[in-house]
Design a protein around this motif. Sequence first.
Motif, short mmCIF file in Angstrom:
data_model
loop_
_atom_site.label_atom_id
_atom_site.label_comp_id
_atom_site.label_asym_id
_atom_site.label_seq_id
_atom_site.Cartn_x
_atom_site.Cartn_y
_atom_site.Cartn_z
N ALA A 36 -94.98 -9.63 -19.54
CA ALA A 36 -93.71 -10.36 -19.53
C ALA A 36 -93.86 -11.51 -18.54
CB ALA A 36 -92.56 -9.45 -19.11
N PHE A 37 -93.49 -12.71 -18.95
CA PHE A 37 -93.65 -13.89 -18.09
C PHE A 37 -92.29 -14.38 -17.63
CE2 PHE A 37 -93.97 -18.57 -17.62
CZ PHE A 37 -94.80 -18.58 -16.50
N ILE A 38 -92.15 -14.59 -16.32
CA ILE A 38 -90.91 -15.08 -15.72
C ILE A 38 -91.23 -16.31 -14.89
CG2 ILE A 38 -88.98 -14.53 -14.17
CD1 ILE A 38 -89.55 -11.55 -14.75
N SER A 39 -90.51 -17.40 -15.16
CA SER A 39 -90.68 -18.63 -14.39
C SER A 39 -89.47 -18.82 -13.49
CB SER A 39 -90.82 -19.83 -15.34
OG SER A 39 -90.96 -21.03 -14.62
N GLU A 40 -89.71 -19.11 -12.21
CA GLU A 40 -88.62 -19.25 -11.24
C GLU A 40 -88.86 -20.48 -10.37
OE1 GLU A 40 -84.98 -17.96 -9.55
OE2 GLU A 40 -86.05 -17.39 -11.37
N ARG A 41 -87.81 -21.30 -10.23
CA ARG A 41 -87.87 -22.47 -9.35
C ARG A 41 -87.11 -22.16 -8.07
NH1 ARG A 41 -87.35 -28.17 -12.01
NH2 ARG A 41 -89.47 -27.49 -12.49
N VAL A 42 -87.73 -22.44 -6.92
CA VAL A 42 -87.15 -22.09 -5.63
C VAL A 42 -86.88 -23.36 -4.82
CG1 VAL A 42 -87.49 -20.81 -3.49
CG2 VAL A 42 -88.39 -19.89 -5.64
N ASP A 43 -85.65 -23.47 -4.31
CA ASP A 43 -85.26 -24.56 -3.41
C ASP A 43 -85.88 -24.29 -2.04
OD1 ASP A 43 -84.03 -26.40 -1.76
OD2 ASP A 43 -81.99 -25.91 -2.37
N LEU A 44 -86.68 -25.23 -1.53
CA LEU A 44 -87.40 -25.03 -0.27
C LEU A 44 -86.75 -25.75 0.92
CD1 LEU A 44 -91.13 -25.39 -1.40
CD2 LEU A 44 -89.83 -23.28 -1.03
N THR A 45 -85.51 -26.21 0.76
CA THR A 45 -84.87 -26.96 1.84
C THR A 45 -84.86 -26.16 3.14
OG1 THR A 45 -83.46 -28.10 0.23
CG2 THR A 45 -82.78 -28.18 2.55
N ASN A 46 -84.37 -24.93 3.08
CA ASN A 46 -84.32 -24.09 4.28
C ASN A 46 -85.72 -23.69 4.75
OD1 ASN A 46 -81.54 -24.20 4.25
ND2 ASN A 46 -81.29 -22.25 3.19
N ALA A 47 -86.61 -23.45 3.80
CA ALA A 47 -87.97 -23.01 4.15
C ALA A 47 -88.71 -24.09 4.93
CB ALA A 47 -88.74 -22.63 2.89
N MET A 48 -88.57 -25.35 4.52
CA MET A 48 -89.27 -26.43 5.22
C MET A 48 -88.73 -26.60 6.64
SD MET A 48 -91.49 -27.06 3.02
CE MET A 48 -92.31 -28.31 3.99
N ALA A 49 -87.40 -26.47 6.79
CA ALA A 49 -86.82 -26.56 8.14
C ALA A 49 -87.29 -25.39 9.00
CB ALA A 49 -85.29 -26.58 8.04
N TYR A 50 -87.40 -24.21 8.39
CA TYR A 50 -87.87 -23.02 9.10
C TYR A 50 -89.31 -23.21 9.56
CZ TYR A 50 -89.34 -18.17 9.84
OH TYR A 50 -89.85 -17.01 10.37
N LEU A 51 -90.16 -23.76 8.70
CA LEU A 51 -91.56 -23.99 9.07
C LEU A 51 -91.68 -25.01 10.21
CD1 LEU A 51 -93.26 -24.04 5.55
CD2 LEU A 51 -93.41 -22.24 7.28
N ASP A 52 -90.82 -26.00 10.19
CA ASP A 52 -90.84 -26.98 11.30
C ASP A 52 -90.55 -26.28 12.63
OD1 ASP A 52 -91.43 -29.09 9.66
OD2 ASP A 52 -89.35 -29.75 9.41
N ARG A 53 -89.61 -25.34 12.61
CA ARG A 53 -89.28 -24.62 13.85
C ARG A 53 -90.44 -23.70 14.26
NH1 ARG A 53 -84.35 -24.15 11.03
NH2 ARG A 53 -84.72 -21.95 10.54
N LYS A 54 -91.06 -23.02 13.31
CA LYS A 54 -92.16 -22.11 13.63
C LYS A 54 -93.38 -22.86 14.16
CE LYS A 54 -92.37 -18.13 12.73
NZ LYS A 54 -92.09 -16.93 13.57
N ASN A 55 -93.56 -24.10 13.70
CA ASN A 55 -94.73 -24.88 14.10
C ASN A 55 -94.46 -25.84 15.25
OD1 ASN A 55 -96.53 -23.77 12.14
ND2 ASN A 55 -95.61 -25.07 10.56
N ALA A 56 -93.25 -25.76 15.80
CA ALA A 56 -92.88 -26.69 16.87
C ALA A 56 -93.78 -26.55 18.09
CB ALA A 56 -91.42 -26.47 17.27
N ASP A 57 -94.28 -25.36 18.35
CA ASP A 57 -95.14 -25.13 19.51
C ASP A 57 -96.63 -25.37 19.21
OD1 ASP A 57 -92.94 -24.44 21.05
OD2 ASP A 57 -93.09 -22.31 20.52
N GLU A 58 -96.91 -25.97 18.04
CA GLU A 58 -98.28 -26.31 17.65
C GLU A 58 -99.23 -25.11 17.71
OE1 GLU A 58 -99.37 -29.18 16.46
OE2 GLU A 58 -97.40 -30.12 16.61
#
Length: 290
Positions: A36-58
């Motif tokens: 069974a094949f399922i295609s899903e599109r995910v909004d990454l707006t929050n994810a990209m902001a989250y990654l910026d915070r996680k990577n803030a300390d380099e």
Amino acid sequence: MKKRMGDRRDGRLLRDIDSMHFIMPIIYPNRCDNEAFISERVDLTNAMAYLDRKNADEPEYKYNIFQLIVTALLKTVTLRPKMNRFIANRNMYQRSEVSAAFVIKKVFSDNGEEGLAFIHAKDSDNIDSIHDEIYRQVSACRGEKKDSTSAAMDGFMKIPRPISKAAVRFVCFLDRHGWVPRSFVAADPYYSSIVITNLGSVKLHSGYHHLTNWGTNSIFCAVGERKLRPFIDSQGNVEMRDSIDLGLTIDERIADGYYYSKTVRLLRELLENPELLEAPLSKEVEYQNV
């Protein structure tokens, strides 16, 4: 749980399933015939902001979208245990662990070799521990040492072809019964809960990827390229947002459509609210039901 007659090393025989799920593996024995094949599109707006915070300390090894997806998939399967079932030799089993595997390209070239990474998840894992484990395995795979599964496959190339073909057929017999030596399949992605391919890393769409009759894998996730796509709200307004497409291929015999629908909703909830991934994989999540 205590091992009983009929159990495998990697899974427990399900003895209390309903009649339909008992009969389906018998009349539809091949995994590749039941996709069974399922295609899903995910909004990454929050994810990209989250990654910026996680990577803030380099950090030495930066957090990225792929790590979020791996962790979200592991948490989803942990909380939706029917997704961690597999069918072998016409029987249905509950897998004894939650795991994810993916192929690592050692060098981005036509002739670049590939390595195998295999994540054995624990209930206490979260985004930070999975991030560290991926870093460890990627570093190891890009070294000179080969994983045990790749080394075992190379061994078949060192003997005459008729003998090697007979040996592979014998190993396939062992595979159906769960008797393949542990060392032979220790890093084999098709013995994991989820196989993941990061097609976005080579600028491809998510698309569809087949399952295999070898091994025990029941879920394959193809990750597409991250890019801006249009999203339409309830008032008809269009906004361009960072997004990613996931292509999920699932063995339809392990559960039903309603269970799959709730599973995909949970996966999307985790990726659109990545702070949830900081909790242990086993911690329940409130999300919109079907």
